[in-house]
Structure formats: structure tokens, C-alpha cells
Scaffold this motif. Structure first.
Motif, PDB file in Angstrom:
ATOM      1  N   THR A 101       0.842  -1.194   0.000  1.00 41.66           N
ATOM      2  CA  THR A 101       0.000   0.000   0.000  1.00 41.66           C
ATOM      3  C   THR A 101       0.874   1.239   0.000  1.00 41.66           C
ATOM      4  O   THR A 101       2.028   1.208   0.458  1.00 41.66           O
ATOM      5  CB  THR A 101      -0.934   0.025   1.227  1.00 41.66           C
ATOM      6  N   THR A 102       0.352   2.323  -0.506  1.00 42.38           N
ATOM      7  CA  THR A 102       1.086   3.589  -0.506  1.00 42.38           C
ATOM      8  C   THR A 102       0.635   4.503   0.625  1.00 42.38           C
ATOM      9  O   THR A 102       1.229   5.554   0.844  1.00 42.38           O
ATOM     10  CB  THR A 102       0.885   4.313  -1.848  1.00 42.38           C
ATOM     11  N   SER A 103      -0.425   4.100   1.340  1.00 44.43           N
ATOM     12  CA  SER A 103      -0.915   4.907   2.460  1.00 44.43           C
ATOM     13  C   SER A 103      -0.486   4.280   3.783  1.00 44.43           C
ATOM     14  O   SER A 103      -0.347   3.060   3.894  1.00 44.43           O
ATOM     15  CB  SER A 103      -2.446   5.020   2.409  1.00 44.43           C
ATOM     16  N   HIS A 104      -0.265   5.123   4.763  1.00 44.18           N
ATOM     17  CA  HIS A 104       0.102   4.683   6.115  1.00 44.18           C
ATOM     18  C   HIS A 104       1.379   3.847   6.133  1.00 44.18           C
ATOM     19  O   HIS A 104       1.546   2.979   6.988  1.00 44.18           O
ATOM     20  CB  HIS A 104      -1.041   3.889   6.757  1.00 44.18           C
ATOM     21  N   GLN A 105       2.283   4.100   5.206  1.00 42.85           N
ATOM     22  CA  GLN A 105       3.517   3.323   5.190  1.00 42.85           C
ATOM     23  C   GLN A 105       4.355   3.549   6.441  1.00 42.85           C
ATOM     24  O   GLN A 105       4.996   2.625   6.938  1.00 42.85           O
ATOM     25  CB  GLN A 105       4.334   3.660   3.938  1.00 42.85           C
ATOM     26  N   LEU A 106       4.354   4.764   6.934  1.00 45.25           N
ATOM     27  CA  LEU A 106       5.115   5.052   8.149  1.00 45.25           C
ATOM     28  C   LEU A 106       4.576   4.251   9.325  1.00 45.25           C
ATOM     29  O   LEU A 106       5.349   3.720  10.139  1.00 45.25           O
ATOM     30  CB  LEU A 106       5.064   6.553   8.453  1.00 45.25           C
ATOM     31  N   VAL A 107       3.252   4.137   9.398  1.00 43.43           N
ATOM     32  CA  VAL A 107       2.633   3.383  10.499  1.00 43.43           C
ATOM     33  C   VAL A 107       3.002   1.915  10.417  1.00 43.43           C
ATOM     34  O   VAL A 107       3.471   1.312  11.400  1.00 43.43           O
ATOM     35  CB  VAL A 107       1.098   3.547  10.463  1.00 43.43           C
ATOM     36  N   PHE A 108       2.820   1.316   9.234  1.00 44.13           N
ATOM     37  CA  PHE A 108       3.101  -0.103   9.099  1.00 44.13           C
ATOM     38  C   PHE A 108       4.598  -0.391   9.173  1.00 44.13           C
ATOM     39  O   PHE A 108       5.010  -1.417   9.719  1.00 44.13           O
ATOM     40  CB  PHE A 108       2.519  -0.638   7.789  1.00 44.13           C
ATOM     41  N   GLY A 109       5.409   0.505   8.640  1.00 44.51           N
ATOM     42  CA  GLY A 109       6.854   0.316   8.750  1.00 44.51           C
ATOM     43  C   GLY A 109       7.325   0.387  10.183  1.00 44.51           C
ATOM     44  O   GLY A 109       8.153  -0.419  10.621  1.00 44.51           O
ATOM     45  N   SER A 110       6.796   1.341  10.945  1.00 36.08           N
ATOM     46  CA  SER A 110       7.159   1.454  12.352  1.00 36.08           C
ATOM     47  C   SER A 110       6.687   0.241  13.147  1.00 36.08           C
ATOM     48  O   SER A 110       7.402  -0.270  14.017  1.00 36.08           O
ATOM     49  CB  SER A 110       6.544   2.725  12.945  1.00 36.08           C
ATOM     50  N   LEU A 111       5.473  -0.221  12.827  1.00 38.04           N
ATOM     51  CA  LEU A 111       4.944  -1.413  13.508  1.00 38.04           C
ATOM     52  C   LEU A 111       5.831  -2.619  13.244  1.00 38.04           C
ATOM     53  O   LEU A 111       6.142  -3.394  14.164  1.00 38.04           O
ATOM     54  CB  LEU A 111       3.517  -1.679  13.038  1.00 38.04           C
ATOM     55  N   TYR A 112       6.261  -2.770  11.988  1.00 37.39           N
ATOM     56  CA  TYR A 112       7.156  -3.885  11.683  1.00 37.39           C
ATOM     57  C   TYR A 112       8.460  -3.762  12.455  1.00 37.39           C
ATOM     58  O   TYR A 112       8.914  -4.725  13.089  1.00 37.39           O
ATOM     59  CB  TYR A 112       7.474  -3.965  10.187  1.00 37.39           C
ATOM     60  N   GLY A 113       9.079  -2.611  12.393  1.00 39.01           N
ATOM     61  CA  GLY A 113      10.374  -2.442  13.051  1.00 39.01           C
ATOM     62  C   GLY A 113      10.310  -2.717  14.542  1.00 39.01           C
ATOM     63  O   GLY A 113      11.171  -3.413  15.097  1.00 39.01           O
ATOM     64  N   ILE A 114       9.295  -2.193  15.202  1.00 39.92           N
ATOM     65  CA  ILE A 114       9.175  -2.375  16.653  1.00 39.92           C
ATOM     66  C   ILE A 114       8.946  -3.838  17.004  1.00 39.92           C
ATOM     67  O   ILE A 114       9.598  -4.390  17.893  1.00 39.92           O
ATOM     68  CB  ILE A 114       8.026  -1.492  17.195  1.00 39.92           C
ATOM     69  N   THR A 115       8.011  -4.485  16.311  1.00 35.97           N
ATOM     70  CA  THR A 115       7.699  -5.879  16.648  1.00 35.97           C
ATOM     71  C   THR A 115       8.850  -6.813  16.286  1.00 35.97           C
ATOM     72  O   THR A 115       9.139  -7.765  17.033  1.00 35.97           O
ATOM     73  CB  THR A 115       6.419  -6.331  15.923  1.00 35.97           C
ATOM     74  N   ALA A 116       9.535  -6.567  15.170  1.00 37.49           N
ATOM     75  CA  ALA A 116      10.652  -7.424  14.773  1.00 37.49           C
ATOM     76  C   ALA A 116      11.811  -7.327  15.756  1.00 37.49           C
ATOM     77  O   ALA A 116      12.386  -8.347  16.169  1.00 37.49           O
ATOM     78  CB  ALA A 116      11.116  -7.063  13.360  1.00 37.49           C
ATOM     79  N   VAL A 117      12.164  -6.103  16.139  1.00 37.47           N
ATOM     80  CA  VAL A 117      13.273  -5.918  17.082  1.00 37.47           C
ATOM     81  C   VAL A 117      12.915  -6.488  18.449  1.00 37.47           C
ATOM     82  O   VAL A 117      13.720  -7.190  19.073  1.00 37.47           O
ATOM     83  CB  VAL A 117      13.635  -4.421  17.182  1.00 37.47           C
ATOM     84  N   LEU A 118      11.697  -6.205  18.926  1.00 39.59           N
ATOM     85  CA  LEU A 118      11.302  -6.674  20.251  1.00 39.59           C
ATOM     86  C   LEU A 118      11.235  -8.202  20.294  1.00 39.59           C
ATOM     87  O   LEU A 118      11.680  -8.829  21.269  1.00 39.59           O
ATOM     88  CB  LEU A 118       9.946  -6.077  20.622  1.00 39.59           C
ATOM     89  N   ALA A 119      10.690  -8.816  19.241  1.00 34.66           N
ATOM     90  CA  ALA A 119      10.594 -10.277  19.219  1.00 34.66           C
ATOM     91  C   ALA A 119      11.978 -10.910  19.261  1.00 34.66           C
ATOM     92  O   ALA A 119      12.212 -11.880  20.004  1.00 34.66           O
ATOM     93  CB  ALA A 119       9.833 -10.727  17.969  1.00 34.66           C
ATOM     94  N   THR A 120      12.915 -10.388  18.480  1.00 35.86           N
ATOM     95  CA  THR A 120      14.264 -10.951  18.461  1.00 35.86           C
ATOM     96  C   THR A 120      14.988 -10.714  19.774  1.00 35.86           C
ATOM     97  O   THR A 120      15.743 -11.567  20.242  1.00 35.86           O
ATOM     98  CB  THR A 120      15.068 -10.345  17.296  1.00 35.86           C
TER      99      THR A 120
END
Length: 499
Positions: A101-120
Motif C-alpha cells: 500500500t502507498t498509504s500509512h507506510q510510516l505506520v506499518f513500517g514502524s509497527l514492523y520495526g518495533i515488533t521485529a526488534v522486540l521479538a528478536t
């Protein structure tokens, strides 16, 4: 800070330190994050399936998630597995939305980064699973038209750089601080044929080979549609493949046990159950297109067959019986096949069983609260599930710290920082009264022969505590060559029942 030898979770340790410092650490205080994530998994994953796949698939999927023994156990265990399971799938979902999607990319990108780092950060083995979407998207970029490649590559670069920096900041320091511990745990065990066979019983949560075969057939039927329609499924499968490669290369300790192998690939459970749900719905749809008079009935029967079979052949009935204060004891889930459950076999073979426990079965169930010492942190030495099953009475650990030892491994100190409800201090009369303890049992030391033919005395470190218990609680109510029982004024409850 260190990841340690036995899957230490740094974020959870920090949380527990804060709780202990501010409000006192309790069992609920240790488990609430896992319980919350377990409930969230049960809601969010079926909701996503409802939105993207279909209502029938979502209902079937949710029903099987709800009765998955391993998901239930890990949602009540003070380890990060329930949390990383949810975070891993949220990371895949967020990455897919970021790329589609081209909308809310910052939101979804931030969500990915936070969950990926925290899970690892919580559990290192989850790392390959959460970074797999980058590899999947990278392969897709190579196959895409030349006009799209630069844009798509720049897009994942903008997400990959901050994610990599975050992982390095949180993971590299504790990894380098004690890298030798990770090395000591590697190169020890690899999965074998028994592991590959046994893990299906772990993932499906049943001892029944027939149920597993039926579910696998339905899963195979359901895979093609989900593979075509859901990027999340494709990237998750790639993530599991990467994790498997890491396991095969590093050969971590104990991974030859199906339960350990299955835990390292815990993300397989939702995927398998989703495949089964999709396969059931597809087969039911195919039959409902026929002209048979009973096609609707047959279709409905197929839909309900997987959750019904898994429920009928589930170990949950035994695990959730009352009383049972040892639900998360590995004896219940080390292997759902009794003949392959090493903890159950050790319990029966090596730990002496007094006839006293069967005498208590004559009393009304859950009429006595019994505190047993010594408590063993190593679950294969703690036989409370068997005592509780035979006697029908509530059993909790009795701590010897402060009575006859300064401190024992697996016990906590009797201080304000700890507020545990499911254990009692034998040195503290107020603790005994608060927990309404009726009987105190002391298990005498016993000899165990290990697999390498060596012998050692279990309980040798607390052999001096027998004398301290006799001084503290007086003459025993009962004694044999295996246990000593001290009564705290329970004559009226036990009169006529126990000799």
C-alpha cells in the motif's frame, strides 16, 4: 545483560525487576504478558483470516487455536514464547501492508520495526522468522519488471536500515557480552527422525496418529489457495524455513526433543491450523456443489470434524482437571504420547511413590492443602503432578530457605520483593497460616541412575533438613521409607480416612 544458556529474555527480566521493585513480583506479575498475548493471538489472527480468507475458515481456525495445548501452556508460562509468536505474525502482517500500500507506510513500517526488534530481543531464534519478509520481497524484486525494481528496492531499504540498527543496538551488546554461553549451547544436538515424527504431535496437540493424518490431508488441500492469496503465508513459510536452516546449522542443545524443536518453530501451529481450516472449507464447498440430498449435512460434518477430533483426542482434559496446580509442568506436554514422554517415564521409574498418596484419595477432592519439600526447579525431579493426580488434593511447593538452608536454587527469598501465592515458606508461620496448609510432606532423598549409568542422590543437599523439620513441627503423623508427613491440626478432616 546476557541471553544466557537457557533462553534468558532480557525484556521480561527488566519487567520483572521493575515489578519486584515497585509492587512485589508474583506469579500473575510474571505471566500476564503471555496471557495477554495468548488472548490477543486468539482474537487477532482469526480476525485477519475473517477479513482476508472467509468467515467459515476464521471460525474453524479460532476454534482450533482455542484448544491448542501448546498455545494454552505457553500463554501461562513465564517464558516469551507466547509473546514472540504474536509479535512474529504482527511483524509479517505489517511488512506485507508496508509493501502493498502507498498509504500509512510510516505506520506499518514502524509497527514492523518495533515488533521485529522486540521479538528478536526477547528470543533470538525468532530473528530468522521476522527478517524473512526482506528475503521474500528481495526475491520478488528480482522477478519484477525493471521499471519497478528501483522503487521497491529503495522502499525496503528505508525499512531495513532502521530495523537493522535497532537489532544491533538491542541484540549485539548482550550477545557479545557472553558469546561463549551461546557457543556452549550450540553444536550439541540436531533433529533426528524421531524429532521429525514427534513434532507433529506437539504442533497438533494430540497423541493420536490418526487425527494427525486426517489433519495433514486437510492441510494439504488448504495450502494452494492460501499460498496464492496471502503474502503473509508465503513469507511466514519462508521464515520457518530460515529458522529450520539455523537450527540445522547451529544444533542447539535439546533440539532433538520434539517439544524443543516444536517450540523453536512454534509459528507452525497457527499456519498448520489455518491450512486445516482452509482445507476443510474447500472440501465442504466441493461436496456442497453436488446434487446429493445430504450434501449440506456432509459439508457441515467435514467442517466440524477437525476441531471435534482434536478436542476428543486432546490432553487438555487431564491438564485442566481440578485440583491441578502444576498445569505448566512439562510432564503434561513433553510428549503427548505416553510411551515417548521421558519426564513421565522418569517419574514412574525413578521417583519413589508412597502409598500415602492413594490413601488421601479417600477424602473429598481438594479438601486438603499440602506443602511439599524439597521443591525442585528441575521439573524431572518434581513429582507433584503425580501426587496431586493420585491423592486428589492440592499440592504446592514448600520452601526450605530460611529453615535449614540459606538459599536453594529454584526457591525465592522471603522478602517483600516477592509475593508468590503458590508456594509457602516453612520457616514462616504466617505464610503457613495464610496459605491454609493442612499437611507438610518431606520427600526423603532417593538414588537415581542416569542414562550414562552414573548414579546420584537426589535431595542430598537437603538431607539435613529432616532433623530441622522434626524440631519445627514435632512428631510426624505418618512416615515410611519415602516420605514424612507432618500435620497442622487436620485431625477432624482426616479421621477415619488415613492410617
Amino acid at each position: 545483560m546476557s541471553f544466557g544458556y537457557a533462553d534468558h529474555s532480557i525484556p521480561l527480566t527488566l519487567l520483572y525487576w521493575i515489578e519486584a521493585s515497585w509492587i512485589g513480583l508474583s506469579e500473575l506479575g510474571m505471566r500476564w504478558p503471555m496471557m495477554l498475548c495468548g488472548l490477543a493471538t486468539l482474537v487477532l489472527l482469526p480476525w485477519y483470516v475473517w477479513r482476508t480468507v472467509g468467515q467459515r475458515e476464521a471460525i474453524l481456525f479460532a476454534s482450533m487455536l482455542a484448544i491448542s495445548p501448546m498455545l494454552i501452556v505457553y500463554s501461562q508460562t513465564a517464558r516469551p514464547y507466547s509473546i514472540t509468536l504474536l509479535l512474529g505474525y504482527v511483524a509479517h502482517f505489517a511488512f506485507c501492508r508496508y509493501c502493498s500500500t502507498t498509504s500509512h507506510q510510516l505506520v506499518f513500517g514502524s509497527l514492523y520495526g518495533i515488533t521485529a526488534v522486540l521479538a528478536t530481543w526477547m528470543h533470538l531464534i525468532v530473528g530468522p522468522f521476522v527478517v524473512a519478509p526482506f528475503l521474500y520481497e528481495g526475491i520478488s524484486i528480482l522477478r519484477a519488471p525493471a521499471s519497478e525494481r528501483q522503487f521497491r528496492f529503495r522502499r525496503i531499504l528505508f525499512l531495513g536500515l532502521p530495523t537493522a540498527i535497532g537489532m544491533l543496538l538491542f541484540i549485539l551488546p548482550p550477545l557479545l557480552a557472553n558469546i561463549t554461553v551461546i557457543g556452549e549451547k550450540s553444536g550439541i544436538n540436531g533433529p533426528n527422525w524421531q524429532t521429525i515424527v514427534g513434532v507433529w504431535y506437539v504442533w497438533f496437540g494430540t497423541p493420536s496418529s490418526m487425527v494427525i493424518l486426517i489433519c495433514l490431508v486437510l492441510a494439504v488441500i488448504g495450502v494452494p489457495r492460501l499460498w496464492r492469496e496471502l503474502m503473509v503465508v508465503r513469507s511466514a513459510l519462508l521464515g520457518m524455513l530460515l529458522t529450520l536452516v539455523i537450527i540445522l546449522v547451529t544444533k542447539p542443545a535439546w533440539v532433538h526433543h520434539p517439544v524443543t524443536f516444536g517450540r523453536y518453530l512454534l509459528q507452525a501451529i497457527p499456519l498448520l491450523l489455518l491450512f486445516v481450516a482452509a482445507g476443510s472449507a474447500r472440501l465442504a464447498d466441493a461436496l456442497e456443489q453436488k446434487i446429493w440430498p445430504t450434501r449440506k449435512v456432509i459439508g457441515a460434518a467435514i467442517l466440524f470434524t477437525p476441531p471435534l477430533l482434536l478436542a476428543l483426542q486432546s490432553p487438555l482434559a487431564n491438564m485442566l482437571r481440578h485440583p491441578n496446580t502444576n498445569l505448566t509442568h512439562p510432564v503434561y506436554y513433553f510428549d503427548f504420547r505416553p510411551d515417548y514422554n521421558l519426564i513421565l517415564k522418569r517419574s514412574i521409574k525413578d521417583i519413589p511413590l508412597s502409598s500415602y498418596w492413594s490413601q488421601l484419595a479417600a477424602l473429598p477432592r481438594d479438601s486438603l492443602h499440602i506443602a511439599i519439600a524439597p521443591f525442585y526447579f528441575e521439573s524431572y525431579n518434581w513429582d507433584a503432578p503425580r501426587w496431586e493426580l493420585i491423592s486428589g488434593q492440592t499440592i504446592i511447593p514448600a520452601y526450605l530457605t530460611g529453615l535449614c538452608v540459606d538459599w536453594r536454587f529454584g526457591e525465592i527469598l522471603n522478602i517483600e520483593r516477592f509475593n508468590f501465592k503458590n508456594a509457602v515458606f516453612l520457616s514462616d508461620q504466617a505464610s503457613l497460616a495464610k496459605h491454609k496448609i493442612d499437611l507438610i510432606a518431606y520427600q526423603k532423598p532417593y538414588m537415581v541412575k542416569e542414562y550414562n549409568n552414573t548414579q546420584h542422590l537426589v535431595g542430598e543437599d537437603t538431607s539435613n533438613c529432616e532433623a530441622a523439620l522434626r524440631i519445627r513441627f514435632g512428631l510426624p503423623q505418618y512416615e515410611d521409607d519415602k516420605i514424612i508427613i507432618f500435620s497442622l491440626d487436620t485431625t477432624s478432616k482426616m479421621h477415619g480416612y488415613v492410617k
